[in-house]
Write an enzyme that holds these catalytic residues in place. Structure first.
Site, mmCIF file in Angstrom:
data_model
loop_
_atom_site.group_PDB
_atom_site.id
_atom_site.type_symbol
_atom_site.label_atom_id
_atom_site.label_comp_id
_atom_site.label_asym_id
_atom_site.label_seq_id
_atom_site.Cartn_x
_atom_site.Cartn_y
_atom_site.Cartn_z
ATOM 1 N N ASP A 197 0.738 -0.678 0.360
ATOM 2 C CA ASP A 197 -0.196 0.129 0.003
ATOM 3 C C ASP A 197 0.853 1.456 0.038
ATOM 4 O OD1 ASP A 197 0.808 -0.292 2.328
ATOM 5 O OD2 ASP A 197 -0.972 -0.275 3.182
ATOM 6 N N SER A 198 0.112 2.746 -0.015
ATOM 7 C CA SER A 198 1.236 3.137 0.173
ATOM 8 C C SER A 198 1.709 3.864 0.944
ATOM 9 C CB SER A 198 0.211 4.190 -0.765
ATOM 10 O OG SER A 198 -0.778 4.749 -1.017
ATOM 11 N N GLY A 199 0.922 3.822 2.278
ATOM 12 C CA GLY A 199 0.400 5.225 3.316
ATOM 13 C C GLY A 199 -0.809 5.863 3.192
ATOM 14 N N GLY A 200 -1.434 6.017 2.284
ATOM 15 C CA GLY A 200 -2.873 6.686 2.777
ATOM 16 C C GLY A 200 -4.210 6.842 4.075
ATOM 17 N N ASP B 167 -3.218 8.149 -1.867
ATOM 18 C CA ASP B 167 -4.756 8.508 -2.071
ATOM 19 C C ASP B 167 -5.169 9.661 -0.905
ATOM 20 O OD1 ASP B 167 -4.821 6.457 -0.851
ATOM 21 O OD2 ASP B 167 -6.625 5.668 -0.416
ATOM 22 N N ASP C 114 -8.336 -7.442 0.837
ATOM 23 C CA ASP C 114 -7.287 -7.886 2.280
ATOM 24 C C ASP C 114 -7.772 -7.419 3.912
ATOM 25 O OD1 ASP C 114 -5.591 -5.035 3.641
ATOM 26 O OD2 ASP C 114 -6.712 -4.727 1.630
ATOM 27 N N CYS D 21 -13.241 -28.629 8.447
ATOM 28 C CA CYS D 21 -11.881 -28.222 8.800
ATOM 29 C C CYS D 21 -10.033 -29.159 8.268
ATOM 30 C CB CYS D 21 -11.275 -26.700 9.203
ATOM 31 S SG CYS D 21 -9.878 -26.104 8.880
ATOM 32 N N CYS E 49 -7.360 -27.850 7.804
ATOM 33 C CA CYS E 49 -6.083 -26.736 8.190
ATOM 34 C C CYS E 49 -4.871 -28.109 8.734
ATOM 35 C CB CYS E 49 -6.514 -25.291 8.637
ATOM 36 S SG CYS E 49 -6.267 -25.604 10.716
ATOM 37 N N CYS F 278 -6.104 -27.848 12.260
ATOM 38 C CA CYS F 278 -7.406 -28.830 12.897
ATOM 39 C C CYS F 278 -7.368 -30.089 12.668
ATOM 40 C CB CYS F 278 -8.647 -28.312 12.002
ATOM 41 S SG CYS F 278 -9.591 -27.059 12.365
ATOM 42 N N HIS G 220 -5.019 -21.768 10.842
ATOM 43 C CA HIS G 220 -6.920 -21.844 10.960
ATOM 44 C C HIS G 220 -7.204 -21.281 10.477
ATOM 45 C CE1 HIS G 220 -10.516 -23.290 11.368
ATOM 46 N NE2 HIS G 220 -11.115 -22.316 12.335
#
Length: 374
Positions: A90-93, A144, A270, A308, A310, A313, A339
């Protein structure tokens, strides 16, 4: 970057993004590795156990510590972290928004006061790209002007004006740097702003899509508005984004948010939620949330979610995890994070399979039905 839409189911899309470091199948959730590390996990966990294709790192934090020049000397984020797949930075905005008491934006950029030592730093559209060139991330977000909601029309208008101005500066600078041999394998995404005002969202999207960006993000949501307003804004904004480029909804969110916005045509997500909630004792399952702290879990000799597969689990019981959490054992953070991230990544995989088979609405109904039976 190569991008193609492989299938659609309604507005939901299954796509493929190829960067110089990995092939990313969408819909995709990007774990957040703020300081070039997903909290409690390392590159082996991310590659060998979770098989993630892309993670997000934070330009602002890495610029302050350890410094982008140091990371460059290690071979960029990939050499530094030993995660050899794709990075989005990301940019810092967002930090200007979340750290608004120590940051101030003007027409040319954002002045930061470091949360570490109080030193002052000025981020401009070109400076944040220079930092990201040093980080050598695969996808770079431009600077931005993000604002909290609700906000006045005047402030939203100013946000769009600045965001478009900075976008033009960013794309021109990026093209000039690529001509010099810098950032040729790096891609650049613009960020649509506009609050929940449809007129402003349309204006922002139309201005930005005239420019030659590799992808487009929807920013400025999940910052105080209702879920319904968020969903409606995404649905409206997507109409103005190119079909043949990736669409990224920033900082969102719950499993429900992901399913709802995949349905509206978003490809990338994200959020810190899966790892943060894991550390705080909340685990995501196919039937909803499980509070590992609850005393009734002490004697529960079964996995977090019996459906699950994973790492956690397949090996450990709820009773053991309850013990680790109550004993403040650091092992808990890793097992819980594995998990929760597996749950998010698997949810994306299941959504993709449903889109490829043109049964996304059936998938969505099943997703909610499982929660209603608890």
């Amino acid at each position: 970057m190569e991008f193609k839409v492989e299938a659609v189911s309604g507005k939901a899309r299954a796509c493929e993004i190829k960067t110089s470091h990995s092939v990313i199948k969408t819909p995709v959730f990007m774990p957040v590795g703020t300081a070039a590390s997903v909290k409690a996990l390392d590159s082996v966990d991310m590659i060998d156990i979770l098989d993630t294709k892309i993670i997000l790192a934070n330009t602002y934090h890495l610029y302050l510590r350890p410094g982008d020049e140091i990371i460059k000397d290690f071979g960029g984020l990939h050499g530094f972290s030993k995660y050899d797949r794709s990075f989005l930075t990301d940019s810092g905005g967002f930090q200007a928004f979340s750290l608004s008491d120590i940051a101030k934006a003007d027409e040319n950029g954002i002045m930061f006061k470091s949360h570490i030592d109080g030193s002052r730093h000025y981020f401009t559209p070109t400076k944040v790209l220079d930092i990201q060139y040093n980080l050598n991330s695969d996808i770079m977000m431009i600077l931005d002007d993000l604002i909290a909601l609700p906000s006045t029309k005047e402030r939203i208008a100013l946000s769009i004006e600045r965001t478009t101005k900075w976008a033009k500066e960013s794309i021109e600078y990026h093209k000039s740097m690529q001509a010099k041999g810098v950032g040729r394998d790096q891609n650049i995404f613009a960020i649509v702003q506009g609050g929940i005002d449809k007129e402003f969202r349309e204006k922002s999207a139309k201005e930005l899509t005239k420019l030659d960006f590799d992808g487009f993000a929807i920013g400025g949501l999940s910052v105080g508005e209702s879920n319904r307003d968020m969903y409606d804004t995404v649905e409206f904004t997507v109409k103005f984004l190119p079909f043949d480029k990736p669409r990224y909804l920033m900082g969102v969110g719950t499993p429900e948010d992901l399913v709802e916005n995949i349905e509206r045509g978003v490809d990338m997500f994200d959020c810190v939620m899966p790892t943060r909630n894991a550390r705080n004792g909340t685990l995501f399952t196919s039937f909803g949330k499980l509070n590992i702290k609850a005393s009734y879990n002490k004697k529960l000799d079964k996995p977090i979610d019996e459906s699950c597969d994973c790492y956690t689990c397949r090996r450990y019981s709820v009773g053991y995890l309850n013990h680790l959490f109550r004993a403040h054992e650091l092992t808990y953070y890793r097992l819980a994070s594995l998990h929760n991230l597996h749950y998010y990544l698997n949810l994306m995989k299941e959504a993709r399979e449903a889109i490829l088979e043109d049964r996304f609405l059936e998938f969505k109904k099943d997703f909610y039905d499982k929660r209603s039976k608890v």
